[in-house]
Scaffold this motif. Sequence first.
Motif, mmCIF file in Angstrom:
data_model
loop_
_atom_site.group_PDB
_atom_site.id
_atom_site.type_symbol
_atom_site.label_atom_id
_atom_site.label_comp_id
_atom_site.label_asym_id
_atom_site.label_seq_id
_atom_site.Cartn_x
_atom_site.Cartn_y
_atom_site.Cartn_z
ATOM 1 N N GLY A 122 3.505 13.993 -12.109
ATOM 2 C CA GLY A 122 4.032 14.000 -13.471
ATOM 3 C C GLY A 122 2.987 14.429 -14.487
ATOM 4 O O GLY A 122 3.287 15.191 -15.418
ATOM 5 N N TYR A 123 1.743 13.976 -14.324
ATOM 6 C CA TYR A 123 0.666 14.364 -15.243
ATOM 7 C C TYR A 123 0.365 15.859 -15.141
ATOM 8 O O TYR A 123 0.165 16.541 -16.157
ATOM 9 C CB TYR A 123 -0.580 13.553 -14.916
ATOM 10 C CG TYR A 123 -1.758 13.841 -15.811
ATOM 11 C CD1 TYR A 123 -1.750 13.450 -17.147
ATOM 12 C CD2 TYR A 123 -2.882 14.507 -15.317
ATOM 13 C CE1 TYR A 123 -2.828 13.709 -17.980
ATOM 14 C CE2 TYR A 123 -3.961 14.771 -16.140
ATOM 15 C CZ TYR A 123 -3.930 14.366 -17.465
ATOM 16 O OH TYR A 123 -5.001 14.640 -18.281
ATOM 17 N N ALA A 124 0.372 16.374 -13.900
ATOM 18 C CA ALA A 124 0.150 17.815 -13.718
ATOM 19 C C ALA A 124 1.274 18.612 -14.382
ATOM 20 O O ALA A 124 1.027 19.649 -15.016
ATOM 21 C CB ALA A 124 0.067 18.145 -12.225
ATOM 22 N N PRO A 162 0.820 -1.239 0.000
ATOM 23 C CA PRO A 162 0.000 0.000 0.000
ATOM 24 C C PRO A 162 0.843 1.274 0.000
ATOM 25 O O PRO A 162 0.510 2.250 -0.669
ATOM 26 C CB PRO A 162 -0.826 -0.135 1.293
ATOM 27 C CG PRO A 162 -0.872 -1.590 1.571
ATOM 28 C CD PRO A 162 0.453 -2.129 1.124
ATOM 29 N N VAL A 163 1.938 1.260 0.750
ATOM 30 C CA VAL A 163 2.794 2.446 0.802
ATOM 31 C C VAL A 163 3.421 2.707 -0.575
ATOM 32 O O VAL A 163 3.454 3.836 -1.058
ATOM 33 C CB VAL A 163 3.880 2.276 1.876
ATOM 34 C CG1 VAL A 163 4.826 3.480 1.883
ATOM 35 C CG2 VAL A 163 3.239 2.081 3.244
ATOM 36 N N ARG A 164 3.945 1.623 -1.185
ATOM 37 C CA ARG A 164 4.555 1.789 -2.510
ATOM 38 C C ARG A 164 3.528 2.212 -3.559
ATOM 39 O O ARG A 164 3.814 3.032 -4.427
ATOM 40 C CB ARG A 164 5.231 0.483 -2.934
ATOM 41 C CG ARG A 164 6.505 0.209 -2.132
ATOM 42 C CD ARG A 164 7.270 -1.032 -2.618
ATOM 43 N NE ARG A 164 6.551 -2.252 -2.288
ATOM 44 C CZ ARG A 164 5.894 -3.004 -3.175
ATOM 45 N NH1 ARG A 164 5.845 -2.644 -4.433
ATOM 46 N NH2 ARG A 164 5.286 -4.115 -2.787
ATOM 47 N N PHE A 165 2.304 1.690 -3.489
ATOM 48 C CA PHE A 165 1.264 2.070 -4.448
ATOM 49 C C PHE A 165 0.889 3.553 -4.287
ATOM 50 O O PHE A 165 0.705 4.271 -5.275
ATOM 51 C CB PHE A 165 0.033 1.183 -4.244
ATOM 52 C CG PHE A 165 -1.105 1.517 -5.171
ATOM 53 C CD1 PHE A 165 -1.056 1.167 -6.509
ATOM 54 C CD2 PHE A 165 -2.216 2.217 -4.698
ATOM 55 C CE1 PHE A 165 -2.101 1.476 -7.356
ATOM 56 C CE2 PHE A 165 -3.263 2.533 -5.542
ATOM 57 C CZ PHE A 165 -3.207 2.151 -6.885
ATOM 58 N N ALA A 166 0.791 3.988 -3.038
ATOM 59 C CA ALA A 166 0.473 5.405 -2.797
ATOM 60 C C ALA A 166 1.581 6.303 -3.367
ATOM 61 O O ALA A 166 1.308 7.351 -3.978
ATOM 62 C CB ALA A 166 0.288 5.657 -1.302
ATOM 63 N N GLY A 167 2.837 5.912 -3.210
ATOM 64 C CA GLY A 167 3.936 6.700 -3.778
ATOM 65 C C GLY A 167 3.902 6.726 -5.290
ATOM 66 O O GLY A 167 4.149 7.765 -5.924
ATOM 67 N N TRP A 168 3.567 5.577 -5.902
ATOM 68 C CA TRP A 168 3.481 5.500 -7.367
ATOM 69 C C TRP A 168 2.373 6.405 -7.908
ATOM 70 O O TRP A 168 2.567 7.129 -8.889
ATOM 71 C CB TRP A 168 3.234 4.057 -7.771
ATOM 72 C CG TRP A 168 3.082 3.849 -9.253
ATOM 73 C CD1 TRP A 168 4.063 3.757 -10.180
ATOM 74 C CD2 TRP A 168 1.845 3.728 -9.969
ATOM 75 N NE1 TRP A 168 3.540 3.577 -11.429
ATOM 76 C CE2 TRP A 168 2.176 3.564 -11.331
ATOM 77 C CE3 TRP A 168 0.497 3.740 -9.586
ATOM 78 C CZ2 TRP A 168 1.204 3.410 -12.314
ATOM 79 C CZ3 TRP A 168 -0.458 3.585 -10.568
ATOM 80 C CH2 TRP A 168 -0.112 3.429 -11.908
ATOM 81 N N VAL A 169 1.215 6.372 -7.230
ATOM 82 C CA VAL A 169 0.103 7.232 -7.646
ATOM 83 C C VAL A 169 0.484 8.702 -7.516
ATOM 84 O O VAL A 169 0.209 9.514 -8.410
ATOM 85 C CB VAL A 169 -1.156 6.915 -6.810
ATOM 86 C CG1 VAL A 169 -2.244 7.956 -7.065
ATOM 87 C CG2 VAL A 169 -1.678 5.521 -7.140
ATOM 88 N N GLN A 170 1.126 9.058 -6.428
ATOM 89 C CA GLN A 170 1.517 10.453 -6.217
ATOM 90 C C GLN A 170 2.510 10.910 -7.294
ATOM 91 O O GLN A 170 2.396 12.007 -7.844
ATOM 92 C CB GLN A 170 2.128 10.611 -4.827
ATOM 93 C CG GLN A 170 2.516 12.057 -4.488
ATOM 94 C CD GLN A 170 3.056 12.175 -3.082
ATOM 95 O OE1 GLN A 170 3.177 11.177 -2.370
ATOM 96 N NE2 GLN A 170 3.376 13.393 -2.682
ATOM 97 N N ASP A 171 3.486 10.048 -7.605
ATOM 98 C CA ASP A 171 4.465 10.385 -8.639
ATOM 99 C C ASP A 171 3.789 10.580 -9.998
ATOM 100 O O ASP A 171 4.112 11.522 -10.735
ATOM 101 C CB ASP A 171 5.528 9.295 -8.737
ATOM 102 C CG ASP A 171 6.440 9.267 -7.514
ATOM 103 O OD1 ASP A 171 6.466 10.272 -6.789
ATOM 104 O OD2 ASP A 171 7.106 8.233 -7.299
ATOM 105 N N ASN A 172 2.864 9.694 -10.323
ATOM 106 C CA ASN A 172 2.189 9.797 -11.620
ATOM 107 C C ASN A 172 1.299 11.027 -11.704
ATOM 108 O O ASN A 172 1.242 11.695 -12.750
ATOM 109 C CB ASN A 172 1.374 8.525 -11.894
ATOM 110 C CG ASN A 172 2.219 7.392 -12.426
ATOM 111 O OD1 ASN A 172 2.452 7.282 -13.624
ATOM 112 N ND2 ASN A 172 2.712 6.561 -11.528
ATOM 113 N N LEU A 173 0.591 11.329 -10.609
ATOM 114 C CA LEU A 173 -0.265 12.519 -10.615
ATOM 115 C C LEU A 173 0.559 13.793 -10.754
ATOM 116 O O LEU A 173 0.201 14.706 -11.506
ATOM 117 C CB LEU A 173 -1.112 12.571 -9.349
ATOM 118 C CG LEU A 173 -2.245 11.536 -9.263
ATOM 119 C CD1 LEU A 173 -2.969 11.643 -7.933
ATOM 120 C CD2 LEU A 173 -3.240 11.720 -10.415
#
Length: 305
Positions: free
Chosen positions: A75-77, A62-73
């Motif tokens: 990056g998209y912004a 869960p921690v790694r998934f949350a970091g991945w989502v944050q990085d992608n968001l």
Amino acid sequence: MRREGHAIKLAFTKKPAQNFRLLVFAITSLVFLAADRRGAIGALHSGLDAAVYPLQQLVSAPVRFAGWVQDNLSGYAGILEENQRLKEEQIRLEARLAKFSALEQENIRLRALLGASIKIGEHFLIAELLSVNLVPYEHLVLANKGSNIGVHVGQPVFDSRGVVGQVLRVSPVSAEVMLITDPNHAIPVQIERNGLRTIAVGTGRIDRLILPYLSGSADIREGDRLVTSGMGGVFPAGYPVATVVDISSTGSSLAKVSAEPIAPLDRIHEVLLVWTRTDVQDKVQEGPSPAANGAGGASVQHAPR
């Protein structure tokens, strides 16, 4: 008393068992320490690590998934922001390119006018058009030069290709020019091919002149170029006016001849205000230079009634 004696008895009976367990644990610890120092327990450590690793991954997922989502968001912004910046930059560059293109076209027109002025060989001045009035029975344009620099009524006006018209009215800072297609305008012309002279009259159409005074037997052909004849003393001789585009019979002794102006009257942006040598001579007699006053030496030529 019995209860107290029983408790003391249990205490004495349990104590040797506790001491024995403590001794066993101590011996076991010493054995493990000795085995670990000799490296014999490494395989056990590896096995335990391998067994625990999936559990560690499951817990940290869960921690790694949350970091991945944050990085992608984030990056998209960043991509959206960069895309918006590039769009704005593109708009600015397109606007600058359009301006450069307009300046290039203006430069081409001014060079053409300069070339025409050299061919004319008269005193001239380039003027910009401020407004255009092309209603069916009135073809007038307003130039940004006036009597304060010597522009006068009747003055011939050219562009880089041919005759545009002549000055109708002047003010200190502007001049109203009647185009050759105005129905009230007439200009003496001659056929360049054979020198036959006649008069070209405006029709109220921006692309058409007529030659109403040619006989049916006149030597004129489609494609003949009409130039100024110099008659009347307003327009210098030899400058392009129009090209014959249609010849037909009217059933009378006169031919019906139409011509198209050589100057693109509906697309001009700058014009040449020309002082002829006659104007210059007149002004020299009246004052110091042709640009000194707003007097007019020639009158506007109107179509015969």
